[in-house]
Design a protein around this motif. Structure first.
Motif, PDB file in Angstrom:
ATOM      1  N   ALA D 250      26.620  -9.162   0.662  1.00 49.70           N
ATOM      2  CA  ALA D 250      26.082 -10.142  -0.278  1.00 49.70           C
ATOM      3  C   ALA D 250      27.128 -11.190  -0.616  1.00 49.70           C
ATOM      4  CB  ALA D 250      25.602  -9.446  -1.559  1.00 49.70           C
ATOM      5  N   PHE D 251      28.351 -10.742  -0.788  1.00 50.99           N
ATOM      6  CA  PHE D 251      29.458 -11.631  -1.155  1.00 50.99           C
ATOM      7  C   PHE D 251      29.748 -12.641  -0.047  1.00 50.99           C
ATOM      8  CE2 PHE D 251      34.016 -12.572  -1.495  1.00 50.99           C
ATOM      9  CZ  PHE D 251      34.171 -12.833  -2.848  1.00 50.99           C
ATOM     10  N   ARG D 252      29.749 -12.161   1.196  1.00 53.19           N
ATOM     11  CA  ARG D 252      30.142 -13.032   2.304  1.00 53.19           C
ATOM     12  C   ARG D 252      28.951 -13.787   2.903  1.00 53.19           C
ATOM     13  NH1 ARG D 252      35.031 -12.870   3.942  1.00 53.19           N
ATOM     14  NH2 ARG D 252      36.410 -11.111   3.484  1.00 53.19           N
ATOM     15  N   VAL D 253      27.854 -13.067   3.140  1.00 53.21           N
ATOM     16  CA  VAL D 253      26.730 -13.655   3.873  1.00 53.21           C
ATOM     17  C   VAL D 253      25.700 -14.244   2.911  1.00 53.21           C
ATOM     18  CG1 VAL D 253      24.942 -13.229   5.598  1.00 53.21           C
ATOM     19  CG2 VAL D 253      27.139 -12.004   5.743  1.00 53.21           C
ATOM     20  N   GLY D 254      25.370 -13.452   1.875  1.00 51.87           N
ATOM     21  CA  GLY D 254      24.547 -14.007   0.820  1.00 51.87           C
ATOM     22  C   GLY D 254      23.049 -14.049   1.061  1.00 51.87           C
ATOM     23  N   ILE D 255      22.549 -13.188   1.965  1.00 49.83           N
ATOM     24  CA  ILE D 255      21.096 -13.074   2.145  1.00 49.83           C
ATOM     25  C   ILE D 255      20.748 -11.602   2.349  1.00 49.83           C
ATOM     26  CG2 ILE D 255      20.740 -15.402   3.087  1.00 49.83           C
ATOM     27  CD1 ILE D 255      20.780 -14.202   5.892  1.00 49.83           C
ATOM     28  N   PRO D 256      19.488 -11.229   2.093  1.00 47.30           N
ATOM     29  CA  PRO D 256      19.079  -9.844   2.335  1.00 47.30           C
ATOM     30  C   PRO D 256      19.249  -9.485   3.806  1.00 47.30           C
ATOM     31  CG  PRO D 256      17.407 -11.024   1.062  1.00 47.30           C
ATOM     32  CD  PRO D 256      18.395 -12.043   1.540  1.00 47.30           C
ATOM     33  N   GLY D 257      19.729  -8.265   4.057  1.00 46.82           N
ATOM     34  CA  GLY D 257      19.886  -7.837   5.442  1.00 46.82           C
ATOM     35  C   GLY D 257      19.817  -6.336   5.539  1.00 46.82           C
TER      36      GLY D 257
END
Lengths: 310, 310, 310, 310
Positions: D250-257
């Motif tokens: 969440a911190f680096r990419v910032g989208i649900p995965g």
């Protein structure tokens, strides 16, 4: 000083008067059928004296008490190599906890919690079919009890197999860590059957003689284990024999003991006597409630605590 | 059979030959200054025989061994009420773990881990100034050792106070759970000072006499605790005296013992003898490495294990 | 579609009708005095629209919400080096748990649990006296709120200092692991004071504008943090902002938020709005019960969830 | 601004240059055979644009990514009752940890850790034979991917069954707590098979369309779940989709995965796009190393983070 027999009679009378008797284990359905009013105690002394009171001839499911005997057998098989796969420390957790196993990477803390005893069963299975390994355990129980009428209660074994999901979890977990050499269901076959050995207090007290007597049974002339090994098994019983109630048992009763969820306890006064007690109701820690109280009174009255100046 | 003195001499010689001596504790800076080559052993028997070898007259910091004595004092003060605030089970974790404390809501598992001993110090502080409570502990140590030259090493106490953040954490945590009646720094003042008592092996073996002799010191005529209490303290030493190495110590050595991070161990053969040993290097569990080995050899050669048929 | 102001009025009316309002935190005595019937909500949109309802001008103790701002300040001071001392993962435990800290050797899981925020305070203290560091935090709060009337409530800070034993435990524990550069009481001085900042919902919603707007406050022309840092702080608020209720908040409300034990929540709709809500009663996870419900309704009615196709 | 296709080409080129690629999972023997040099990325936008680069047509084992789809299916079957048996919080532990399960009495923390996904499989099995339940999952995957060539790789399923002792442990543990309605081996049959679904990045990105588009697939006219459910599944993916690396993602990419041990990640930009990426090597948290880096670069270059002001 009253005789040993008088003391046992006294204790049986006192226990009969107890109204708070704990809860009979019901997670293994077969065990839940046992009459909670049962009580028995038997003592076999190194000097040959035998005393018993209550339902001392009635067989009950020895359950985890069998772990003392499978440990002795497994040590005979692989010696101190066993300790590469099982620890020797009290667990600080319940008998069937899996938390410790994860934190310590699949090495059970001691051979008396379920995970440890499953590893011991796995050792006994090496080079054998489950049927043979089970036969060997039964044969060993008959030898130490000097009584060929000891049997395994198949209904109890099957009842435990059908409901023992936590034990299946533990065995699979051990397997996942590489600390099980056989298929989980094979090893558990041995485990469930040795837990289902049925013995009376008299038989069980006889079976414990070698631990009270430096590894030997004088009556039969058998040496079961070395004196050092007897001493070390006693130490493990003291520190680990009552799950997370081991400290309390040492504090109150003061002798090595191993409890079973069937309500039995085998206790050893090194150099003096082997004791078996049975009362089906369990306390909050999963140990026989009246059995513990009876042993506390017995060791106090006989001055048998290993922590006392005898 | 060789004499006790011969056996001690033999052990001192064997230990001098050991190259692997463990690590001297350095987290308390003052302790890190001790010479790792030191070794001492002393035995005081109930029959009056005294034997010693090595640096048996040299004082060392007894550290956690003091917890045996503060426990005896606190039980004298509040009796079994103490057990409402402290448990009696082995911890299954390191000596300064705080995890157990959170899971069990501020009740330390036993009086020999740091958290439990801090509660014991808190009991000793009731109705007193820290200075008085510390004085009472020192006075008690002198009484049981029958030696007024026993002192508290203020440098060690101050060194521990300056660096003992984990103990401050434990004390504040206990306070947060309502299991501390005084300000954390007050209670820790008592704790750090009793840990800083300095004694030689001879003094320490003398101080343990009452535990080997049903609560009494024959030489001085003092009854320190009841025989039941002596027995129970011995049981706690056996199950909890070596932190997460208690099971191993019971397995190998087979007698009640309490170790300190200064490298000392007090060990009791109930009915027979009080033993003190000192070697500063610690094993992985935080207990004296050579001290443990020396005791294992001594109890084996003297057949002093409480788990053996003596 | 109703206006934002109408929606807020509607929500205030609905919340007034709620009978189950949770429990006001009482472990900090000063906080226990707050009227549980209070309720406020305020929204400041990136486009300049401001709407508020309820007790939106009444200051309350923002408590842990302040951790969002001290994190922004500390990142400004030391940049990504901060992440060597604090993690970025949800904790899976309560806000003041010490268990995680022991298992992970003194590295708090994230900057929003107490241990992590104490490390952040320690960073702010570097090269300063506590008074200066506290002054800097207050000055920052006034800047982002664009309101010099924001104050620190000394009574709350003192109340927390007098009863915050768990926080003293955490700080000492961090110190024991070498993850605190100042004396625990110094660092906690900063921590207790920034938790005691008092703000109204309107002030707080203004203070959050920069997080909704890529780090900038259009009204004042200030760039508080870079757009990347704003984005990352929002991510941390989403995954860690509600302690062990963060998953539930994301599931129900669907926007980044940070709660405080005083009953406030700051929530951010990136690119759209900054929201502050206040209701003193807490749910079982320690987050404002009605505040959470109000935000769930608001994001649903405005279609503001970041997980929805807007 | 470069086109989406250019951006993907660029990222594929950058990833090809990376020398540190992580470790291919080998605990499932079949997975260990995959070429670590493989890399693929595919994006399907809500507006119909499709872009892909690298080995985007090559099927790989989607493993835990399947848990997103079984969750959608199970919610369709039993609705919010599912949440009585599974939680919605990040776990703070490894994907196959059993510790949490014991502490929380058999309720897995979320549906994406193994224990939670096994409960979801158990729901899918209700009223069905395993073969039917597996068939239903496969049929669902084909529907959402709009591609009937999607298959289950039986070799992978069998490989996992033969070596998945930890999953057997988890299932038996759940059963012991009463949180499994079928025999562990039955439920695991479903679980192992849905983990063994094989898909290409293009197929997988198509399969995720409904999550990016409020539950609907425009191209096929299907509504798969309600918009609220799509939003909530996205929230769970954000907080729990990368095991104990979810906060970092969440911190680096910032989208649900949602990641799988086969090296795939399905990621959703709500309202914008569905993304699939594949690189077999895993980082220390068990998530695709290059897959995570590629997604971080993609969301940054496209300004797709849900925490940013778009």
């Amino acid at each position: 000083m009253p005789s040993l027999q008088d003391t046992l009679n006294e204790i049986v009378a006192e226990m009969a008067a107890q109204t708070e008797r704990g809860e009979v284990a019901s997670y293994i359905p077969e065990l839940g059928k046992v009459d909670p009013a049962k009580f028995a105690i038997a003592v076999v002394k190194n000097d040959g004296e035998v005393a018993a009171a209550g339902d001392a001839d009635e067989p009950f499911s020895i359950q985890s008490i069998s772990k003392v005997f499978t440990l002795a057998l497994a040590l005979g098989r692989v010696g101190d190599q066993l300790w590469n796969r099982v620890g020797r420390e009290p667990s600080g957790t319940a008998f069937n906890s899996i938390v410790q196993l994860e934190l310590e990477h699949g090495i059970p803390r001691n051979p008396f919690i379920n995970a440890g005893a499953i590893v011991v069963s796995d050792v006994l299975l090496s080079g054998h079919q489950p049927r043979e390994a089970i036969g060997e355990v039964l044969s060993f129980m008959r030898t130490v009890a000097d009584d060929d009428s000891v049997i395994i209660d198949r209904d109890v074994a099957n009842s435990e197999r059908a409901t023992g999901f936590r034990n299946f979890a533990l065995a699979n977990y051990l397997k996942g860590f590489g600390n099980l050499n056989h298929a989980p269901e094979m090893t558990l076959g041995v485990y469930f059957h040795h837990c289902a050995v049925a013995m009376s207090c008299l038989q069980l007290a006889n079976a414990g003689r070698f631990l009270a007597n430096a590894g030997r049974i004088e009556e039969t002339g058998h040496t079961i284990v070395s004196s050092e090994r007897a001493r070390r098994i006693n130490a493990l019983m003291l520190t680990c024999g009552h799950y997370d109630g081991s400290g309390e048992f040492a504090f109150r009763v003061g002798i090595p003991g191993k409890s079973g969820v069937g309500g039995g306890i085998l206790a050893i006064v090194p150099g003096v006597a082997s004791i078996a007690v049975w009362s089906p109701g369990l306390n909050a820690r999963g140990n026989s409630m009246l059995g513990s109280i009876a042993l506390e009174r017995l060791t106090k009255r006989m001055n048998w605590s290993i922590f006392a100046s005898r």
